[in-house]
Scaffold this motif. Structure first.
Motif, PDB file in Angstrom:
ATOM      1  N   MET A 119      31.656  46.446  19.148  1.00  0.00           N
ATOM      2  CA  MET A 119      32.433  45.871  20.251  1.00  0.00           C
ATOM      3  C   MET A 119      32.987  46.997  21.114  1.00  0.00           C
ATOM      4  N   GLN A 120      32.915  46.828  22.424  1.00  0.00           N
ATOM      5  CA  GLN A 120      33.448  47.798  23.363  1.00  0.00           C
ATOM      6  C   GLN A 120      34.547  47.153  24.198  1.00  0.00           C
ATOM      7  N   SER A 121      35.515  47.941  24.617  1.00  0.00           N
ATOM      8  CA  SER A 121      36.556  47.443  25.504  1.00  0.00           C
ATOM      9  C   SER A 121      37.092  48.597  26.320  1.00  0.00           C
ATOM     10  N   GLY A 122      37.714  48.271  27.438  1.00  0.00           N
ATOM     11  CA  GLY A 122      38.273  49.310  28.289  1.00  0.00           C
ATOM     12  C   GLY A 122      38.659  48.741  29.633  1.00  0.00           C
ATOM     13  N   THR A 123      39.054  49.609  30.525  1.00  0.00           N
ATOM     14  CA  THR A 123      39.480  49.234  31.865  1.00  0.00           C
ATOM     15  C   THR A 123      38.523  49.823  32.888  1.00  0.00           C
ATOM     16  N   VAL A 124      38.159  49.013  33.890  1.00  0.00           N
ATOM     17  CA  VAL A 124      37.279  49.480  34.960  1.00  0.00           C
ATOM     18  C   VAL A 124      37.940  49.222  36.305  1.00  0.00           C
ATOM     19  N   ALA A 125      37.595  50.047  37.292  1.00  0.00           N
ATOM     20  CA  ALA A 125      38.072  49.842  38.656  1.00  0.00           C
ATOM     21  C   ALA A 125      37.206  48.792  39.330  1.00  0.00           C
ATOM     22  N   SER A 126      37.855  47.863  40.032  1.00  0.00           N
ATOM     23  CA  SER A 126      37.124  46.771  40.675  1.00  0.00           C
ATOM     24  C   SER A 126      37.931  46.224  41.844  1.00  0.00           C
ATOM     25  N   ASN A 127      37.358  46.242  43.031  1.00  0.00           N
ATOM     26  CA  ASN A 127      37.973  45.599  44.192  1.00  0.00           C
ATOM     27  C   ASN A 127      39.406  46.084  44.429  1.00  0.00           C
ATOM     28  N   GLY A 128      39.637  47.357  44.213  1.00  0.00           N
ATOM     29  CA  GLY A 128      40.950  47.933  44.455  1.00  0.00           C
ATOM     30  C   GLY A 128      41.968  47.738  43.355  1.00  0.00           C
ATOM     31  N   ILE A 129      41.579  47.125  42.250  1.00  0.00           N
ATOM     32  CA  ILE A 129      42.476  46.927  41.111  1.00  0.00           C
ATOM     33  C   ILE A 129      41.765  47.393  39.846  1.00  0.00           C
ATOM     34  N   GLU A 130      42.402  47.181  38.704  1.00  0.00           N
ATOM     35  CA  GLU A 130      41.793  47.497  37.418  1.00  0.00           C
ATOM     36  C   GLU A 130      41.700  46.233  36.571  1.00  0.00           C
ATOM     37  N   LEU A 131      40.551  46.067  35.928  1.00  0.00           N
ATOM     38  CA  LEU A 131      40.323  44.919  35.060  1.00  0.00           C
ATOM     39  C   LEU A 131      40.056  45.408  33.641  1.00  0.00           C
ATOM     40  N   PHE A 132      40.698  44.768  32.682  1.00  0.00           N
ATOM     41  CA  PHE A 132      40.440  45.070  31.280  1.00  0.00           C
ATOM     42  C   PHE A 132      39.371  44.109  30.761  1.00  0.00           C
TER      43      PHE A 132
ATOM     44  N   TYR B  87      46.814  36.135  47.250  1.00  0.00           N
ATOM     45  CA  TYR B  87      45.355  36.286  47.263  1.00  0.00           C
ATOM     46  C   TYR B  87      44.741  34.907  47.053  1.00  0.00           C
ATOM     47  N   THR B  88      43.425  34.804  47.139  1.00  0.00           N
ATOM     48  CA  THR B  88      42.733  33.536  46.922  1.00  0.00           C
ATOM     49  C   THR B  88      41.698  33.707  45.814  1.00  0.00           C
ATOM     50  N   LEU B  89      41.036  32.621  45.473  1.00  0.00           N
ATOM     51  CA  LEU B  89      39.975  32.701  44.475  1.00  0.00           C
ATOM     52  C   LEU B  89      38.814  33.559  44.962  1.00  0.00           C
ATOM     53  N   HIS B  90      38.646  33.685  46.269  1.00  0.00           N
ATOM     54  CA  HIS B  90      37.586  34.553  46.799  1.00  0.00           C
ATOM     55  C   HIS B  90      37.852  36.009  46.434  1.00  0.00           C
ATOM     56  N   ASP B  91      39.112  36.402  46.415  1.00  0.00           N
ATOM     57  CA  ASP B  91      39.462  37.755  45.969  1.00  0.00           C
ATOM     58  C   ASP B  91      39.122  37.932  44.491  1.00  0.00           C
ATOM     59  N   MET B  92      39.308  36.880  43.720  1.00  0.00           N
ATOM     60  CA  MET B  92      39.010  36.957  42.297  1.00  0.00           C
ATOM     61  C   MET B  92      37.509  36.971  42.046  1.00  0.00           C
ATOM     62  N   VAL B  93      36.747  36.340  42.942  1.00  0.00           N
ATOM     63  CA  VAL B  93      35.284  36.471  42.889  1.00  0.00           C
ATOM     64  C   VAL B  93      34.894  37.924  43.144  1.00  0.00           C
ATOM     65  N   ALA B  94      35.519  38.541  44.149  1.00  0.00           N
ATOM     66  CA  ALA B  94      35.240  39.949  44.443  1.00  0.00           C
ATOM     67  C   ALA B  94      35.593  40.840  43.248  1.00  0.00           C
ATOM     68  N   ASP B  95      36.679  40.493  42.542  1.00  0.00           N
ATOM     69  CA  ASP B  95      37.026  41.224  41.320  1.00  0.00           C
ATOM     70  C   ASP B  95      35.866  41.157  40.321  1.00  0.00           C
ATOM     71  N   THR B  96      35.312  39.964  40.175  1.00  0.00           N
ATOM     72  CA  THR B  96      34.255  39.738  39.185  1.00  0.00           C
ATOM     73  C   THR B  96      32.978  40.472  39.567  1.00  0.00           C
ATOM     74  N   VAL B  97      32.657  40.481  40.853  1.00  0.00           N
ATOM     75  CA  VAL B  97      31.503  41.251  41.315  1.00  0.00           C
ATOM     76  C   VAL B  97      31.699  42.727  40.985  1.00  0.00           C
ATOM     77  N   GLY B  98      32.922  43.219  41.220  1.00  0.00           N
ATOM     78  CA  GLY B  98      33.223  44.611  40.913  1.00  0.00           C
ATOM     79  C   GLY B  98      33.084  44.934  39.435  1.00  0.00           C
ATOM     80  N   LEU B  99      33.429  43.963  38.582  1.00  0.00           N
ATOM     81  CA  LEU B  99      33.257  44.147  37.140  1.00  0.00           C
ATOM     82  C   LEU B  99      31.784  44.329  36.800  1.00  0.00           C
ATOM     83  N   LEU B 100      30.933  43.472  37.363  1.00  0.00           N
ATOM     84  CA  LEU B 100      29.489  43.610  37.131  1.00  0.00           C
ATOM     85  C   LEU B 100      29.006  44.982  37.573  1.00  0.00           C
TER      86      LEU B 100
END
Length: 305
Positions: free
Chosen positions: A1-14, A93-106
Protein backbone atom coordinates in the motif's frame (compact mmCIF):
# COMPACT_ATOMS: atom_id res chain seq x y z
CA UNK A 1 0.00 0.00 0.00
CA UNK A 2 1.24 3.48 -0.87
CA UNK A 3 0.11 6.84 0.47
CA UNK A 4 1.24 10.43 0.36
CA UNK A 5 0.42 13.97 -0.67
CA UNK A 6 0.48 15.32 -4.22
CA UNK A 7 0.13 18.82 -5.65
CA UNK A 8 -3.06 19.28 -7.66
CA UNK A 9 -4.88 22.35 -8.99
CA UNK A 10 -3.07 24.69 -6.62
CA UNK A 11 -3.74 22.60 -3.50
CA UNK A 12 -2.50 19.36 -1.95
CA UNK A 13 -4.43 16.10 -1.90
CA UNK A 14 -3.69 13.14 0.34
CA UNK A 15 -4.19 9.77 -1.36
CA UNK A 16 -3.76 6.07 -0.74
CA UNK A 17 -3.20 3.33 -3.32
CA UNK A 18 -3.53 -0.42 -2.79
CA UNK A 19 -3.17 -3.35 -5.15
CA UNK A 20 -0.56 -3.80 -7.90
CA UNK A 21 0.94 -0.58 -9.28
CA UNK A 22 0.44 -1.87 -12.83
CA UNK A 23 -3.17 -2.82 -12.17
CA UNK A 24 -6.09 -1.17 -13.92
CA UNK A 25 -6.80 1.96 -11.81
CA UNK A 26 -10.10 2.52 -10.01
CA UNK A 27 -10.44 5.91 -8.30
CA UNK A 28 -12.88 6.26 -5.39
CA UNK A 29 -14.32 9.74 -4.70
CA UNK A 30 -16.02 10.25 -1.32
CA UNK A 31 -18.94 12.50 -0.43
CA UNK A 32 -19.78 15.56 1.63
CA UNK A 33 -17.65 16.01 4.77
CA UNK A 34 -16.47 12.38 4.62
CA UNK A 35 -12.80 11.49 4.62
CA UNK A 36 -11.44 8.75 2.38
CA UNK A 37 -11.57 6.32 5.33
CA UNK A 38 -15.35 6.12 4.85
CA UNK A 39 -14.80 3.81 1.89
CA UNK A 40 -15.15 0.33 3.43
CA UNK A 41 -11.82 -1.50 3.47
CA UNK A 42 -13.58 -4.76 2.69
CA UNK A 43 -14.76 -3.31 -0.63
CA UNK A 44 -11.39 -1.83 -1.56
CA UNK A 45 -9.43 -4.92 -0.52
CA UNK A 46 -11.68 -7.21 -2.56
CA UNK A 47 -11.03 -5.16 -5.69
CA UNK A 48 -7.29 -4.93 -4.98
CA UNK A 49 -7.22 -8.73 -4.59
CA UNK A 50 -8.69 -8.97 -8.09
CA UNK A 51 -5.63 -7.14 -9.43
CA UNK A 52 -6.94 -3.58 -9.65
CA UNK A 53 -4.99 -0.56 -8.49
CA UNK A 54 -7.45 0.93 -6.00
CA UNK A 55 -7.01 4.63 -5.19
CA UNK A 56 -8.89 6.73 -2.66
CA UNK A 57 -8.18 10.28 -1.52
CA UNK A 58 -9.32 13.10 0.73
CA UNK A 59 -11.20 15.80 -1.15
CA UNK A 60 -10.22 19.39 -0.44
CA UNK A 61 -11.44 20.52 2.96
CA UNK A 62 -11.40 17.10 4.62
CA UNK A 63 -8.83 14.88 6.24
CA UNK A 64 -5.22 15.49 5.29
CA UNK A 65 -5.90 17.52 2.13
CA UNK A 66 -5.76 21.32 1.87
CA UNK A 67 -8.31 23.32 3.86
CA UNK A 68 -9.81 26.29 2.03
CA UNK A 69 -9.91 29.53 4.04
CA UNK A 70 -12.25 31.88 2.19
CA UNK A 71 -15.01 33.98 3.76
CA UNK A 72 -18.51 32.52 3.74
CA UNK A 73 -21.40 34.94 3.35
CA UNK A 74 -24.29 32.48 3.11
CA UNK A 75 -25.52 29.70 5.33
CA UNK A 76 -26.84 26.35 4.10
CA UNK A 77 -30.52 27.22 4.50
CA UNK A 78 -30.14 30.44 2.48
CA UNK A 79 -28.24 28.47 -0.16
CA UNK A 80 -31.02 25.88 -0.43
CA UNK A 81 -33.71 28.55 -0.78
CA UNK A 82 -31.73 30.48 -3.42
CA UNK A 83 -31.11 27.29 -5.36
CA UNK A 84 -34.79 26.34 -5.31
CA UNK A 85 -35.82 29.66 -6.89
CA UNK A 86 -33.00 29.71 -9.43
CA UNK A 87 -30.79 32.33 -7.78
CA UNK A 88 -27.01 32.06 -7.67
CA UNK A 89 -25.31 30.70 -4.58
CA UNK A 90 -22.04 32.12 -3.28
CA UNK A 91 -19.40 29.54 -2.53
CA UNK A 92 -15.62 29.38 -2.01
CA UNK A 93 -15.53 26.89 -4.91
CA UNK A 94 -17.78 24.59 -6.95
CA UNK A 95 -17.81 20.93 -7.87
CA UNK A 96 -16.03 21.89 -11.10
CA UNK A 97 -13.04 22.93 -8.99
CA UNK A 98 -13.17 19.54 -7.31
CA UNK A 99 -13.20 17.88 -10.73
CA UNK A 100 -10.05 19.85 -11.54
CA UNK A 101 -8.56 18.57 -8.27
CA UNK A 102 -9.28 15.01 -9.39
CA UNK A 103 -7.74 15.55 -12.82
CA UNK A 104 -4.64 16.88 -11.07
CA UNK A 105 -4.50 13.75 -8.93
CA UNK A 106 -4.48 11.56 -12.04
CA UNK A 107 -1.74 13.69 -13.55
CA UNK A 108 0.37 13.52 -10.38
CA UNK A 109 0.05 9.73 -10.30
CA UNK A 110 0.79 9.43 -14.05
CA UNK A 111 -2.59 7.84 -14.72
CA UNK A 112 -3.94 8.54 -18.18
CA UNK A 113 -7.38 6.98 -17.71
CA UNK A 114 -9.18 5.37 -14.79
CA UNK A 115 -12.46 3.85 -13.73
CA UNK A 116 -14.36 6.10 -11.30
CA UNK A 117 -16.55 5.22 -8.34
CA UNK A 118 -18.20 8.11 -6.48
CA UNK A 119 -20.51 8.25 -3.47
CA UNK A 120 -23.01 11.06 -2.83
CA UNK A 121 -21.16 14.34 -3.58
CA UNK A 122 -18.35 12.14 -4.87
CA UNK A 123 -20.84 10.65 -7.31
CA UNK A 124 -21.61 14.15 -8.58
CA UNK A 125 -17.90 14.89 -8.98
CA UNK A 126 -17.41 11.60 -10.82
CA UNK A 127 -20.40 12.27 -13.07
CA UNK A 128 -19.02 15.70 -13.95
CA UNK A 129 -15.61 14.15 -14.53
CA UNK A 130 -17.06 11.65 -17.00
CA UNK A 131 -19.02 14.36 -18.81
CA UNK A 132 -16.30 17.01 -19.04
CA UNK A 133 -13.16 14.84 -19.29
CA UNK A 134 -14.31 11.73 -21.20
CA UNK A 135 -10.75 11.00 -22.30
CA UNK A 136 -9.78 10.34 -18.65
CA UNK A 137 -12.73 8.14 -17.58
CA UNK A 138 -13.02 4.48 -18.55
CA UNK A 139 -16.21 3.74 -16.63
CA UNK A 140 -18.44 5.34 -14.02
CA UNK A 141 -20.17 3.89 -10.96
CA UNK A 142 -22.27 6.48 -9.15
CA UNK A 143 -23.55 5.52 -5.71
CA UNK A 144 -26.27 7.28 -3.61
CA UNK A 145 -25.93 10.40 -5.77
CA UNK A 146 -28.10 12.43 -8.16
CA UNK A 147 -28.19 14.93 -11.02
CA UNK A 148 -28.36 17.68 -8.35
CA UNK A 149 -31.57 19.10 -9.74
CA UNK A 150 -33.44 21.47 -7.38
CA UNK A 151 -36.66 19.79 -8.56
CA UNK A 152 -35.84 16.44 -6.95
CA UNK A 153 -37.82 15.28 -3.89
CA UNK A 154 -36.25 16.83 -0.76
CA UNK A 155 -34.55 14.78 1.95
CA UNK A 156 -36.62 13.53 4.84
CA UNK A 157 -36.60 16.15 7.63
CA UNK A 158 -34.42 14.15 10.02
CA UNK A 159 -31.85 13.52 7.29
CA UNK A 160 -31.89 17.16 6.19
CA UNK A 161 -31.13 18.28 9.73
CA UNK A 162 -27.83 16.40 9.58
CA UNK A 163 -26.75 18.90 6.92
CA UNK A 164 -28.27 22.21 7.98
CA UNK A 165 -28.65 21.98 11.78
CA UNK A 166 -26.11 23.89 13.87
CA UNK A 167 -23.03 21.77 14.46
CA UNK A 168 -22.77 20.20 17.88
CA UNK A 169 -19.54 21.18 19.62
CA UNK A 170 -17.39 18.12 20.15
CA UNK A 171 -14.22 18.20 22.20
CA UNK A 172 -13.27 14.56 22.56
CA UNK A 173 -12.99 11.50 20.36
CA UNK A 174 -15.81 9.77 22.22
CA UNK A 175 -18.14 12.74 21.67
CA UNK A 176 -17.27 12.74 17.98
CA UNK A 177 -17.94 9.02 17.61
CA UNK A 178 -21.27 9.34 19.43
CA UNK A 179 -22.24 12.28 17.24
CA UNK A 180 -21.30 10.34 14.11
CA UNK A 181 -23.24 7.23 15.07
CA UNK A 182 -26.32 9.31 15.86
CA UNK A 183 -26.06 11.07 12.49
CA UNK A 184 -25.62 7.81 10.57
CA UNK A 185 -28.66 6.34 12.32
CA UNK A 186 -30.69 9.13 10.72
CA UNK A 187 -29.12 8.50 7.30
CA UNK A 188 -29.44 4.73 7.31
CA UNK A 189 -32.18 2.58 5.86
CA UNK A 190 -33.60 -0.66 7.22
CA UNK A 191 -30.42 -2.75 6.94
CA UNK A 192 -28.08 -3.13 9.94
CA UNK A 193 -25.34 -0.54 9.62
CA UNK A 194 -22.40 -2.23 11.32
CA UNK A 195 -21.78 -0.13 14.41
CA UNK A 196 -18.22 -1.33 14.95
CA UNK A 197 -17.23 -0.42 11.39
CA UNK A 198 -18.81 3.03 11.65
CA UNK A 199 -17.20 3.73 15.01
CA UNK A 200 -13.81 2.76 13.58
CA UNK A 201 -14.31 5.16 10.65
CA UNK A 202 -15.17 8.03 12.96
CA UNK A 203 -12.22 7.26 15.22
CA UNK A 204 -9.93 7.27 12.19
CA UNK A 205 -11.42 10.58 11.03
CA UNK A 206 -10.86 12.16 14.45
CA UNK A 207 -7.25 11.00 14.49
CA UNK A 208 -6.63 12.37 10.99
CA UNK A 209 -8.19 15.74 11.84
CA UNK A 210 -11.69 17.16 11.41
CA UNK A 211 -12.62 20.41 9.68
CA UNK A 212 -16.16 21.65 10.50
CA UNK A 213 -15.76 24.66 8.20
CA UNK A 214 -15.08 22.32 5.30
CA UNK A 215 -18.52 20.76 5.63
CA UNK A 216 -20.17 24.09 4.89
CA UNK A 217 -17.73 24.84 2.07
CA UNK A 218 -18.53 21.55 0.35
CA UNK A 219 -22.27 21.92 0.86
CA UNK A 220 -22.19 25.39 -0.72
CA UNK A 221 -20.14 23.97 -3.59
CA UNK A 222 -22.95 21.51 -4.34
CA UNK A 223 -25.59 24.24 -4.20
CA UNK A 224 -23.51 26.65 -6.33
CA UNK A 225 -22.91 24.05 -9.05
CA UNK A 226 -26.59 23.46 -9.77
CA UNK A 227 -28.12 20.83 -12.02
CA UNK A 228 -25.74 18.41 -13.74
CA UNK A 229 -28.25 17.15 -16.29
CA UNK A 230 -26.78 18.83 -19.38
CA UNK A 231 -23.36 17.43 -18.57
CA UNK A 232 -24.74 13.96 -17.81
CA UNK A 233 -26.19 13.76 -21.31
CA UNK A 234 -22.62 13.98 -22.64
CA UNK A 235 -21.39 10.90 -20.78
CA UNK A 236 -20.50 8.05 -23.11
CA UNK A 237 -18.60 5.59 -20.91
CA UNK A 238 -20.26 2.49 -19.43
CA UNK A 239 -22.14 3.62 -16.33
CA UNK A 240 -23.91 2.02 -13.41
CA UNK A 241 -26.01 4.00 -10.95
CA UNK A 242 -26.43 2.36 -7.53
CA UNK A 243 -28.92 3.70 -5.03
CA UNK A 244 -30.44 2.63 -1.75
CA UNK A 245 -34.15 2.05 -1.90
CA UNK A 246 -34.50 3.53 1.60
CA UNK A 247 -32.11 6.49 1.22
CA UNK A 248 -33.58 9.36 3.30
CA UNK A 249 -31.05 12.01 2.22
CA UNK A 250 -30.72 11.71 -1.55
CA UNK A 251 -33.96 9.96 -2.33
CA UNK A 252 -34.05 7.12 -4.90
CA UNK A 253 -35.49 9.60 -7.40
CA UNK A 254 -32.04 11.21 -7.47
CA UNK A 255 -30.31 8.08 -8.66
CA UNK A 256 -33.08 7.42 -11.16
CA UNK A 257 -32.69 10.95 -12.55
CA UNK A 258 -28.97 10.40 -13.13
CA UNK A 259 -29.59 7.05 -14.80
CA UNK A 260 -32.19 8.57 -17.13
CA UNK A 261 -29.85 11.37 -18.15
CA UNK A 262 -26.85 9.12 -18.90
CA UNK A 263 -27.19 7.21 -22.15
CA UNK A 264 -27.04 3.46 -21.61
CA UNK A 265 -26.69 3.69 -17.82
CA UNK A 266 -27.73 0.69 -15.77
CA UNK A 267 -29.71 1.34 -12.59
CA UNK A 268 -29.44 -0.86 -9.50
CA UNK A 269 -31.75 -0.07 -6.57
CA UNK A 270 -30.71 -1.98 -3.43
CA UNK A 271 -33.71 -2.58 -1.13
CA UNK A 272 -33.28 -1.40 2.45
CA UNK A 273 -30.03 0.47 1.83
CA UNK A 274 -29.95 4.07 3.05
CA UNK A 275 -27.31 6.75 2.62
CA UNK A 276 -24.64 4.41 3.91
CA UNK A 277 -22.69 1.23 3.22
CA UNK A 278 -24.28 -1.56 5.29
CA UNK A 279 -21.94 -4.57 5.52
CA UNK A 280 -24.56 -6.80 3.90
CA UNK A 281 -24.44 -4.86 0.58
CA UNK A 282 -20.66 -4.56 0.17
CA UNK A 283 -20.31 -7.73 -1.91
CA UNK A 284 -23.16 -6.64 -4.18
CA UNK A 285 -21.62 -3.20 -4.72
CA UNK A 286 -18.28 -4.83 -5.50
CA UNK A 287 -19.96 -7.05 -8.08
CA UNK A 288 -21.63 -4.07 -9.73
CA UNK A 289 -18.36 -2.13 -9.90
CA UNK A 290 -16.56 -5.13 -11.39
CA UNK A 291 -19.34 -5.62 -13.93
CA UNK A 292 -19.14 -1.96 -14.96
CA UNK A 293 -15.37 -2.18 -15.37
CA UNK A 294 -15.87 -5.32 -17.44
CA UNK A 295 -18.32 -3.55 -19.74
CA UNK A 296 -15.75 -0.81 -20.31
CA UNK A 297 -13.09 -3.36 -21.18
CA UNK A 298 -15.46 -5.10 -23.61
CA UNK A 299 -16.17 -1.78 -25.34
CA UNK A 300 -12.42 -1.09 -25.61
CA UNK A 301 -11.71 -4.53 -27.06
CA UNK A 302 -14.52 -4.15 -29.60
CA UNK A 303 -13.16 -0.76 -30.67
CA UNK A 304 -9.68 -2.22 -31.20
CA UNK A 305 -11.09 -5.16 -33.19
Amino acid sequence: MQSGTVASNGIELFYESRGPENGEPIVFVMGLSAQMVFWPDTLLDALADKGYRVIRFDNRDVGKSTRIRKPINQGPIAAILRSMVGLSVESPYTLHDMVADTVGLLDALNIERAHFVGASMGGMISQLMAGTHPERVLSLTSIMSSNNSPLLPPPKPAALKTLVAPRVKVETEEQFVAFGLEMMAKLGGTLPQGQDELAAMYRASWARGINPRGIRNQFLAIMATGSLTKTLKKIQCPTTVIHGGADPLIRPAGGKASARAIRGAKLAIIPGMGHDFPPSVIDRIGELITETVGRANSVAQTAVA
